[in-house]
Design a protein around this motif. Structure first.
Motif, mmCIF file in Angstrom:
data_model
loop_
_atom_site.group_PDB
_atom_site.id
_atom_site.type_symbol
_atom_site.label_atom_id
_atom_site.label_comp_id
_atom_site.label_asym_id
_atom_site.label_seq_id
_atom_site.Cartn_x
_atom_site.Cartn_y
_atom_site.Cartn_z
ATOM 1 N N ALA A 1 -17.412 -26.573 -4.942
ATOM 2 C CA ALA A 1 -17.274 -25.165 -5.327
ATOM 3 C C ALA A 1 -15.965 -24.561 -4.820
ATOM 4 O O ALA A 1 -15.633 -23.429 -5.155
ATOM 5 N N GLY A 2 -15.224 -25.329 -4.020
ATOM 6 C CA GLY A 2 -13.957 -24.839 -3.490
ATOM 7 C C GLY A 2 -14.112 -23.928 -2.282
ATOM 8 O O GLY A 2 -13.152 -23.279 -1.870
ATOM 9 N N LYS A 3 -15.301 -23.889 -1.695
ATOM 10 C CA LYS A 3 -15.537 -23.033 -0.521
ATOM 11 C C LYS A 3 -14.989 -23.659 0.747
ATOM 12 O O LYS A 3 -14.592 -22.955 1.664
ATOM 13 N N ASN A 4 -15.004 -24.975 0.818
ATOM 14 C CA ASN A 4 -14.499 -25.730 1.966
ATOM 15 C C ASN A 4 -13.734 -26.934 1.455
ATOM 16 O O ASN A 4 -13.832 -27.294 0.285
ATOM 17 N N SER B 1 -23.782 -33.500 4.784
ATOM 18 C CA SER B 1 -24.956 -32.968 4.094
ATOM 19 C C SER B 1 -24.636 -32.703 2.624
ATOM 20 O O SER B 1 -23.472 -32.493 2.257
ATOM 21 N N PRO B 2 -25.670 -32.697 1.799
ATOM 22 C CA PRO B 2 -25.459 -32.353 0.388
ATOM 23 C C PRO B 2 -24.859 -30.951 0.223
ATOM 24 O O PRO B 2 -24.069 -30.724 -0.690
ATOM 25 N N LYS B 3 -25.196 -30.029 1.118
ATOM 26 C CA LYS B 3 -24.627 -28.673 1.056
ATOM 27 C C LYS B 3 -23.115 -28.703 1.287
ATOM 28 O O LYS B 3 -22.371 -27.905 0.720
ATOM 29 N N THR B 4 -22.669 -29.633 2.118
ATOM 30 C CA THR B 4 -21.229 -29.780 2.362
ATOM 31 C C THR B 4 -20.524 -30.236 1.092
ATOM 32 O O THR B 4 -19.484 -29.685 0.712
ATOM 33 N N VAL B 5 -21.094 -31.228 0.416
ATOM 34 C CA VAL B 5 -20.518 -31.708 -0.851
ATOM 35 C C VAL B 5 -20.507 -30.573 -1.866
ATOM 36 O O VAL B 5 -19.521 -30.369 -2.578
ATOM 37 N N GLU B 6 -21.588 -29.821 -1.912
ATOM 38 C CA GLU B 6 -21.671 -28.674 -2.827
ATOM 39 C C GLU B 6 -20.556 -27.669 -2.537
ATOM 40 O O GLU B 6 -19.905 -27.169 -3.462
ATOM 41 N N ALA B 7 -20.317 -27.392 -1.259
ATOM 42 C CA ALA B 7 -19.266 -26.443 -0.876
ATOM 43 C C ALA B 7 -17.882 -26.977 -1.245
ATOM 44 O O ALA B 7 -17.022 -26.222 -1.702
ATOM 45 N N VAL C 1 -26.482 -35.781 -3.332
ATOM 46 C CA VAL C 1 -27.218 -36.302 -2.173
ATOM 47 C C VAL C 1 -26.711 -37.693 -1.791
ATOM 48 O O VAL C 1 -26.418 -37.966 -0.617
ATOM 49 N N LEU C 2 -26.583 -38.585 -2.765
ATOM 50 C CA LEU C 2 -26.112 -39.942 -2.479
ATOM 51 C C LEU C 2 -24.654 -39.956 -2.029
ATOM 52 O O LEU C 2 -24.285 -40.695 -1.118
ATOM 53 N N PHE C 3 -23.826 -39.152 -2.656
ATOM 54 C CA PHE C 3 -22.415 -39.067 -2.266
ATOM 55 C C PHE C 3 -22.304 -38.541 -0.840
ATOM 56 O O PHE C 3 -21.518 -39.058 -0.043
ATOM 57 N N ALA C 4 -23.116 -37.553 -0.502
ATOM 58 C CA ALA C 4 -23.129 -36.996 0.849
ATOM 59 C C ALA C 4 -23.545 -38.060 1.863
ATOM 60 O O ALA C 4 -22.934 -38.181 2.931
ATOM 61 N N GLN C 5 -24.556 -38.846 1.537
ATOM 62 C CA GLN C 5 -24.993 -39.909 2.438
ATOM 63 C C GLN C 5 -23.886 -40.929 2.654
ATOM 64 O O GLN C 5 -23.657 -41.383 3.776
ATOM 65 N N TYR C 6 -23.182 -41.277 1.607
ATOM 66 C CA TYR C 6 -22.081 -42.231 1.713
ATOM 67 C C TYR C 6 -21.002 -41.713 2.665
ATOM 68 O O TYR C 6 -20.460 -42.460 3.464
ATOM 69 N N LEU C 7 -20.698 -40.417 2.581
ATOM 70 C CA LEU C 7 -19.650 -39.827 3.406
ATOM 71 C C LEU C 7 -20.151 -39.363 4.774
ATOM 72 O O LEU C 7 -19.355 -38.964 5.615
#
Length: 57
Positions: free
Chosen positions: A34-37, A25-31, A16-22
């Motif tokens: 996971a190598g999805k994106n 969304s947290p789902k984007t960081v998760e993807a 969540v914090l890394f996503a906010q910095y960039l």
């Protein structure tokens, strides 16, 4: 292991914090982790600057 995952763990940030910095969304960081994106646009550039040690979190 993705560079996103490595940076996040080096800094001790949550997804969540890394996503906010960039500015994503947290789902984007998760993807990314996971190598999805892959990061693109400004997020990709910020990660490049982290690679080059020109910025820090």
């Amino acid at each position: 292991m993705s560079r996103t995952f490595l940076y996040r763990h080096e800094t001790g940030l949550t997804q969540v914090l890394f996503a906010q910095y960039l500015g994503v969304s947290p789902k984007t960081v998760e993807a990314w982790e996971a190598g999805k994106n892959k990061p693109s646009g400004s997020s990709s550039r910020l990660l490049e600057l982290l690679d080059e040690k020109k910025i820090s979190i």
